[in-house]
Design an enzyme around this catalytic site. Structure first.
Site, PDB file in Angstrom:
ATOM      1  N   ASP A  84       0.670  -1.227   0.058  1.00  0.00           N
ATOM      2  CA  ASP A  84       0.185   0.133   0.039  1.00  0.00           C
ATOM      3  C   ASP A  84       0.870   1.216  -0.006  1.00  0.00           C
ATOM      4  O   ASP A  84       1.954   1.213   0.338  1.00  0.00           O
ATOM      5  CB  ASP A  84      -0.871  -0.108   1.366  1.00  0.00           C
ATOM      6  CG  ASP A  84      -1.997   0.961   1.171  1.00  0.00           C
ATOM      7  OD1 ASP A  84      -2.283   1.436   0.070  1.00  0.00           O
ATOM      8  OD2 ASP A  84      -2.662   1.365   2.233  1.00  0.00           O
TER       9      ASP A  84
ATOM     10  N   TRP B  98       3.030   8.121  -2.470  1.00  0.00           N
ATOM     11  CA  TRP B  98       4.190   8.111  -2.488  1.00  0.00           C
ATOM     12  C   TRP B  98       4.596   9.245  -3.927  1.00  0.00           C
ATOM     13  O   TRP B  98       5.194  10.280  -3.750  1.00  0.00           O
ATOM     14  CB  TRP B  98       5.050   6.823  -2.958  1.00  0.00           C
ATOM     15  CG  TRP B  98       6.377   7.062  -3.422  1.00  0.00           C
ATOM     16  CD1 TRP B  98       7.704   6.827  -2.504  1.00  0.00           C
ATOM     17  CD2 TRP B  98       7.005   7.286  -4.638  1.00  0.00           C
ATOM     18  NE1 TRP B  98       8.600   6.984  -2.894  1.00  0.00           N
ATOM     19  CE2 TRP B  98       8.306   7.251  -4.385  1.00  0.00           C
ATOM     20  CE3 TRP B  98       6.585   7.388  -5.997  1.00  0.00           C
ATOM     21  CZ2 TRP B  98       9.465   7.350  -5.504  1.00  0.00           C
ATOM     22  CZ3 TRP B  98       7.139   7.705  -7.007  1.00  0.00           C
ATOM     23  CH2 TRP B  98       8.788   7.414  -6.712  1.00  0.00           C
TER      24      TRP B  98
ATOM     25  N   ARG C 166       0.045   9.390 -10.284  1.00  0.00           N
ATOM     26  CA  ARG C 166      -0.290   8.126  -9.101  1.00  0.00           C
ATOM     27  C   ARG C 166       0.623   6.840 -10.132  1.00  0.00           C
ATOM     28  O   ARG C 166       1.051   6.061  -9.555  1.00  0.00           O
ATOM     29  CB  ARG C 166      -1.415   7.945  -9.248  1.00  0.00           C
ATOM     30  CG  ARG C 166      -2.335   8.680  -8.250  1.00  0.00           C
ATOM     31  CD  ARG C 166      -3.998   8.243  -8.074  1.00  0.00           C
ATOM     32  NE  ARG C 166      -4.043   6.723  -7.635  1.00  0.00           N
ATOM     33  CZ  ARG C 166      -3.890   6.548  -6.436  1.00  0.00           C
ATOM     34  NH1 ARG C 166      -3.915   7.473  -5.429  1.00  0.00           N
ATOM     35  NH2 ARG C 166      -4.196   5.413  -5.827  1.00  0.00           N
TER      36      ARG C 166
ATOM     37  N   ASN D  76     -10.627  -2.733  -6.584  1.00  0.00           N
ATOM     38  CA  ASN D  76      -9.752  -1.670  -7.190  1.00  0.00           C
ATOM     39  C   ASN D  76     -10.182  -1.478  -8.765  1.00  0.00           C
ATOM     40  O   ASN D  76      -9.980  -0.343  -9.324  1.00  0.00           O
ATOM     41  CB  ASN D  76      -8.332  -2.281  -7.509  1.00  0.00           C
ATOM     42  CG  ASN D  76      -7.461  -2.032  -6.259  1.00  0.00           C
ATOM     43  OD1 ASN D  76      -6.383  -2.878  -6.120  1.00  0.00           O
ATOM     44  ND2 ASN D  76      -7.567  -1.126  -5.523  1.00  0.00           N
TER      45      ASN D  76
HETATM   46  C1  FPP Z   1      -1.683   0.386  -3.455  1.00  0.00           C
HETATM   47  O1  FPP Z   1      -1.327   1.725  -3.731  1.00  0.00           O
HETATM   48  C2  FPP Z   1      -1.104  -0.419  -4.748  1.00  0.00           C
HETATM   49  C3  FPP Z   1      -1.931  -1.128  -5.406  1.00  0.00           C
HETATM   50  C4  FPP Z   1      -3.335  -0.794  -5.470  1.00  0.00           C
HETATM   51  C5  FPP Z   1      -1.585  -1.943  -6.559  1.00  0.00           C
HETATM   52  C6  FPP Z   1      -0.008  -2.432  -6.368  1.00  0.00           C
HETATM   53  C7  FPP Z   1       0.459  -2.626  -7.460  1.00  0.00           C
HETATM   54  C8  FPP Z   1       1.892  -2.680  -7.664  1.00  0.00           C
HETATM   55  C9  FPP Z   1       2.776  -2.682  -6.279  1.00  0.00           C
HETATM   56  C10 FPP Z   1       2.429  -2.365  -8.996  1.00  0.00           C
HETATM   57  C11 FPP Z   1       2.164  -3.523 -10.006  1.00  0.00           C
HETATM   58  C12 FPP Z   1       2.088  -4.971  -9.403  1.00  0.00           C
HETATM   59  C13 FPP Z   1       2.708  -5.864 -10.080  1.00  0.00           C
HETATM   60  C14 FPP Z   1       2.718  -7.154  -9.530  1.00  0.00           C
HETATM   61  C15 FPP Z   1       3.119  -5.912 -11.677  1.00  0.00           C
HETATM   62  P1  FPP Z   1      -2.387   2.645  -3.640  1.00  0.00           P
HETATM   63  O2  FPP Z   1      -2.512   3.087  -5.075  1.00  0.00           O
HETATM   64  O3  FPP Z   1      -3.523   2.014  -2.981  1.00  0.00           O
HETATM   65  O4  FPP Z   1      -1.913   3.741  -2.892  1.00  0.00           O
HETATM   66  P2  FPP Z   1      -2.622   4.927  -1.935  1.00  0.00           P
HETATM   67  O5  FPP Z   1      -3.160   4.184  -1.025  1.00  0.00           O
HETATM   68  O6  FPP Z   1      -1.416   5.780  -1.625  1.00  0.00           O
HETATM   69  O7  FPP Z   1      -3.220   5.645  -2.795  1.00  0.00           O
END
Ligand code: FPP
Length: 248
Positions: free
Chosen positions: A21, A26, A34, A69
């Protein structure tokens, strides 16, 4: 402390699951879109997968895309799906070099065709690998998984294949997407949030939980080692008393 060295002195958790997360935050903190957070997050995925294989973790489950998502802006969803495809293509060599078997859990049929195809290709290409099993949770939701399991069991009862009195915990586990995997030992969530977010609800019944303040793109091999070190210091009692555990 050199966590990377310390953790090798004690048993390594067999199954680690991670809620990755903080990609969005970040990027926002850096004044970026994003998308850049997800790209940087993918680099962390590679580092942590390699570290897990090096530490001889047997199962690593990553929450890459939740069933919720899909509600994100279409542009971000498309970008994440493209990133999945390019990453799978690019990292096949990493999986081969480290003898990692790739599998997945979730509603894989709901992914775009090209993601399904690439996933299948990499699964087939790595199916003989035995060092570590990397499980990508894609379009995954734990309640959906449990619902599917209960439907299957209800059908079996209806068809007289199973008597309802014979349904036990083992049988339920065997009807989950994770039927081939052991329960989770250590669940890590980054970004300071302390939630489970519909991830492996059944499988984390006795898992140790570890919450890191680091945003996923900033999470390092050292942070990962610290999480394992922290886990190794805990006493897992599985409902027993501490004295019972230490009885000879
Ligand atoms: C959470 O950050 C992350 C995700 C919803 C997706 C995770 C994906 C990756 C790490 C990259 C792709 C993965 C692979 C296996 C190719 P968020 O967007 O919810 O962050 P936030 O809570 O700060 O908005």
């Amino acid at each position: 402390m050199d966590y990377q060295k310390e953790i090798l002195k004690k048993p390594i958790p067999g199954h680690i699951a991670i809620i990755m997360d903080g990609n969005g935050r970040w990027a926002k903190r850096k004044g970026l879109f994003r998308v850049s957070g997800h790209e940087k997050g993918t680099k962390t995925v590679k580092k942590i997968v390699e570290a897990a294989a090096e530490f001889k973790v047997k199962y690593l489950t990553l929450f890459a895309f939740s069933s919720e998502n899909w509600n994100r802006p279409k542009r971000e969803v498309d970008m994440l799906m493209n990133l999945l495809v390019t990453t799978l293509k690019k990292e096949l060599k990493t999986f081969k070099d480290n003898k990692i078997k790739l599998t997945s859990i979730g509603n894989i049929g709901s992914l775009p065709d090209k993601a399904q195809k690439e996933l299948q290709y990499v699964k087939d290409a790595t199916k003989e690998n035995e060092n570590m099993c990397l499980i990508l949770a894609l379009s995954y939701g734990s309640r959906y998984e449990l619902t599917c399991a209960f439907r299957q069991l209800a059908d079996k009862v209806k068809n007289n294949d199973v008597a309802s009195k014979d349904i036990d915990e083992q049988m339920i586990s065997e009807h989950l997407f994770t039927s081939d995997h052991p329960d989770v030992d250590l669940l890590i969530r980054t970004s300071g949030e302390q939630r489970i977010s519909n991830f492996l609800l059944w499988q984390i019944a006795y898992a140790e939980l570890y919450f890191s303040q680091k945003l996923w793109p900033d999470f390092t091999k050292q942070d990962f080692s610290e999480a394992i070190y922290n886990y190794q210091k805990r006493e897992r009692r599985f409902g027993k008393t501490s004295e019972q555990l230490h009885e000879k």
